[in-house]
Design a protein around this motif. Structure first.
Motif, PDB file in Angstrom:
ATOM      1  N   ARG A  96       0.841  -1.259   0.055  1.00  0.00           N
ATOM      2  CA  ARG A  96      -0.095  -0.244   0.036  1.00  0.00           C
ATOM      3  C   ARG A  96       0.873   1.215  -0.040  1.00  0.00           C
ATOM      4  O   ARG A  96       0.552   2.361  -0.688  1.00  0.00           O
ATOM      5  N   ALA A  97       1.957   1.213   0.757  1.00  0.00           N
ATOM      6  CA  ALA A  97       2.595   2.614   0.896  1.00  0.00           C
ATOM      7  C   ALA A  97       3.695   2.811  -0.117  1.00  0.00           C
ATOM      8  O   ALA A  97       3.976   3.845  -0.388  1.00  0.00           O
ATOM      9  N   GLY A  98       4.407   1.813  -0.421  1.00  0.00           N
ATOM     10  CA  GLY A  98       5.630   2.112  -1.560  1.00  0.00           C
ATOM     11  C   GLY A  98       5.346   2.094  -3.099  1.00  0.00           C
ATOM     12  O   GLY A  98       4.649   1.134  -3.464  1.00  0.00           O
ATOM     13  N   LYS A  99       5.772   3.017  -3.553  1.00  0.00           N
ATOM     14  CA  LYS A  99       6.169   2.813  -5.005  1.00  0.00           C
ATOM     15  C   LYS A  99       6.828   1.893  -5.438  1.00  0.00           C
ATOM     16  O   LYS A  99       6.411   1.070  -6.491  1.00  0.00           O
ATOM     17  N   ALA A 100       8.049   1.628  -4.920  1.00  0.00           N
ATOM     18  CA  ALA A 100       8.695   0.190  -5.042  1.00  0.00           C
ATOM     19  C   ALA A 100       8.740  -0.240  -3.507  1.00  0.00           C
ATOM     20  O   ALA A 100       8.512   0.316  -2.699  1.00  0.00           O
ATOM     21  N   ARG A 101       8.560  -1.654  -3.681  1.00  0.00           N
ATOM     22  CA  ARG A 101       8.230  -2.534  -2.467  1.00  0.00           C
ATOM     23  C   ARG A 101       9.308  -3.634  -2.381  1.00  0.00           C
ATOM     24  O   ARG A 101       9.525  -4.340  -3.321  1.00  0.00           O
ATOM     25  N   VAL A 102      10.063  -3.790  -1.181  1.00  0.00           N
ATOM     26  CA  VAL A 102      11.018  -4.721  -0.852  1.00  0.00           C
ATOM     27  C   VAL A 102      10.666  -5.318   0.226  1.00  0.00           C
ATOM     28  O   VAL A 102      10.122  -4.829   1.120  1.00  0.00           O
ATOM     29  N   GLY A 103      11.282  -6.532   0.280  1.00  0.00           N
ATOM     30  CA  GLY A 103      11.016  -7.363   1.819  1.00  0.00           C
ATOM     31  C   GLY A 103      11.432  -8.671   1.748  1.00  0.00           C
ATOM     32  O   GLY A 103      12.042  -9.200   0.880  1.00  0.00           O
ATOM     33  N   VAL A 104      11.445  -9.256   2.960  1.00  0.00           N
ATOM     34  CA  VAL A 104      11.810 -10.527   3.108  1.00  0.00           C
ATOM     35  C   VAL A 104      10.788 -11.634   2.831  1.00  0.00           C
ATOM     36  O   VAL A 104       9.647 -11.245   3.455  1.00  0.00           O
ATOM     37  N   MET A 105      11.031 -12.806   2.311  1.00  0.00           N
ATOM     38  CA  MET A 105       9.944 -13.417   2.194  1.00  0.00           C
ATOM     39  C   MET A 105      10.197 -14.983   2.345  1.00  0.00           C
ATOM     40  O   MET A 105      11.285 -15.380   1.788  1.00  0.00           O
ATOM     41  N   THR A 106       9.294 -15.814   2.634  1.00  0.00           N
ATOM     42  CA  THR A 106       9.643 -17.224   2.600  1.00  0.00           C
ATOM     43  C   THR A 106       9.335 -17.669   1.235  1.00  0.00           C
ATOM     44  O   THR A 106       8.542 -17.344   0.481  1.00  0.00           O
ATOM     45  N   GLY A 107       9.870 -19.039   0.938  1.00  0.00           N
ATOM     46  CA  GLY A 107       9.641 -19.507  -0.514  1.00  0.00           C
ATOM     47  C   GLY A 107       8.568 -20.388  -0.273  1.00  0.00           C
ATOM     48  O   GLY A 107       7.736 -20.396   0.601  1.00  0.00           O
ATOM     49  N   GLY A 108       8.144 -21.133  -1.469  1.00  0.00           N
ATOM     50  CA  GLY A 108       6.999 -22.035  -1.655  1.00  0.00           C
ATOM     51  C   GLY A 108       5.733 -21.121  -2.245  1.00  0.00           C
ATOM     52  O   GLY A 108       5.462 -20.112  -2.447  1.00  0.00           O
ATOM     53  N   PHE A 109       4.751 -22.098  -2.558  1.00  0.00           N
ATOM     54  CA  PHE A 109       3.396 -21.560  -2.919  1.00  0.00           C
ATOM     55  C   PHE A 109       2.586 -20.793  -2.287  1.00  0.00           C
ATOM     56  O   PHE A 109       1.939 -19.833  -2.668  1.00  0.00           O
ATOM     57  N   LYS A 110       2.823 -21.080  -0.866  1.00  0.00           N
ATOM     58  CA  LYS A 110       1.939 -20.426   0.121  1.00  0.00           C
ATOM     59  C   LYS A 110       2.295 -18.884   0.390  1.00  0.00           C
ATOM     60  O   LYS A 110       1.305 -17.872   0.662  1.00  0.00           O
ATOM     61  N   SER A 111       3.564 -18.436  -0.262  1.00  0.00           N
ATOM     62  CA  SER A 111       3.818 -17.180  -0.263  1.00  0.00           C
ATOM     63  C   SER A 111       3.787 -16.423  -1.499  1.00  0.00           C
ATOM     64  O   SER A 111       4.242 -15.374  -1.402  1.00  0.00           O
ATOM     65  N   ALA A 112       3.527 -17.037  -2.582  1.00  0.00           N
ATOM     66  CA  ALA A 112       3.400 -16.565  -3.888  1.00  0.00           C
ATOM     67  C   ALA A 112       2.868 -15.226  -4.007  1.00  0.00           C
ATOM     68  O   ALA A 112       3.133 -14.467  -4.554  1.00  0.00           O
ATOM     69  N   TRP A 113       1.480 -15.111  -3.413  1.00  0.00           N
ATOM     70  CA  TRP A 113       0.696 -13.893  -3.484  1.00  0.00           C
ATOM     71  C   TRP A 113       1.353 -12.856  -2.781  1.00  0.00           C
ATOM     72  O   TRP A 113       1.485 -11.794  -3.346  1.00  0.00           O
TER      73      TRP A 113
END
Length: 168
Positions: A135-152
């Motif tokens: 919502r907040a960023g024009k560019a967005r970065v972050g940490v993320m887990t792998g796998g299908f459940k985190s795809a969205w």
């Protein structure tokens, strides 16, 4: 060379790079190993760093905030934290403003955030921090887990690095 043709850097290293193809101008690059890096020029409207509800996690974002400030000294850096952790970094001179997630009215709060920041950084692979970054960023970065459940969630970010809660 890492993802996106960048030198291999540790997650969240924000470094100034001189690129030959742009007339020698210095650009800022957030290099990640999970998805291609995000190239950003001069940050004008600020950076939002989003942290989880744990006090220790808030404290551990201080080096990240320092790296962002080193990369973009003129950028406004705001911190979004959950209620009860706002005092942890209150004295940090690199932070311009600390926003607190409201106890209720999350959707109203999220509406107010819409694209207010040039860059939003989510420090947690959880749903809410990722949605706040989107919502907040024009560019967005972050940490993320792998796998299908985190795809969205990965789809909401422009770049991500693998979440590692073992080697911290």
């Amino acid at each position: 060379r890492g993802a996106g043709g960048t030198d291999s850097l540790a997650p969240w290293d924000v470094a100034a790079r001189r690129h030959e193809g742009n007339g020698g101008h210095v650009t800022r690059e957030v290099a990640t190993g999970h998805t291609p890096g995000v190239r950003l020029g001069k940050i004008r409207s600020g950076v939002l760093v989003i942290v989880t509800p744990r006090i220790g996690d808030v404290l551990l974002t201080a080096p990240l905030i320092r790296s962002i400030k080193d990369a973009w000294p003129a950028a406004r850096i705001d911190l979004l934290v959950f209620r009860g952790t706002e005092g942890v970094l209150a004295g940090d001179r690199d932070i311009d403003r600390i926003l607190t997630v409201p106890a209720s009215g999350h959707w109203r709060f999220m509406r107010k955030l819409w694209r207010q920041y040039e860059l939003a950084v989510s420090t947690s692979p959880s749903d809410r921090p990722t949605l706040y970054a989107w919502r907040a960023g024009k560019a967005r970065v972050g940490v993320m887990t792998g796998g299908f459940k985190s795809a969205w969630k990965r789809a909401l970010l422009n770049a991500s690095v693998p979440f590692d809660n073992l080697d911290v």
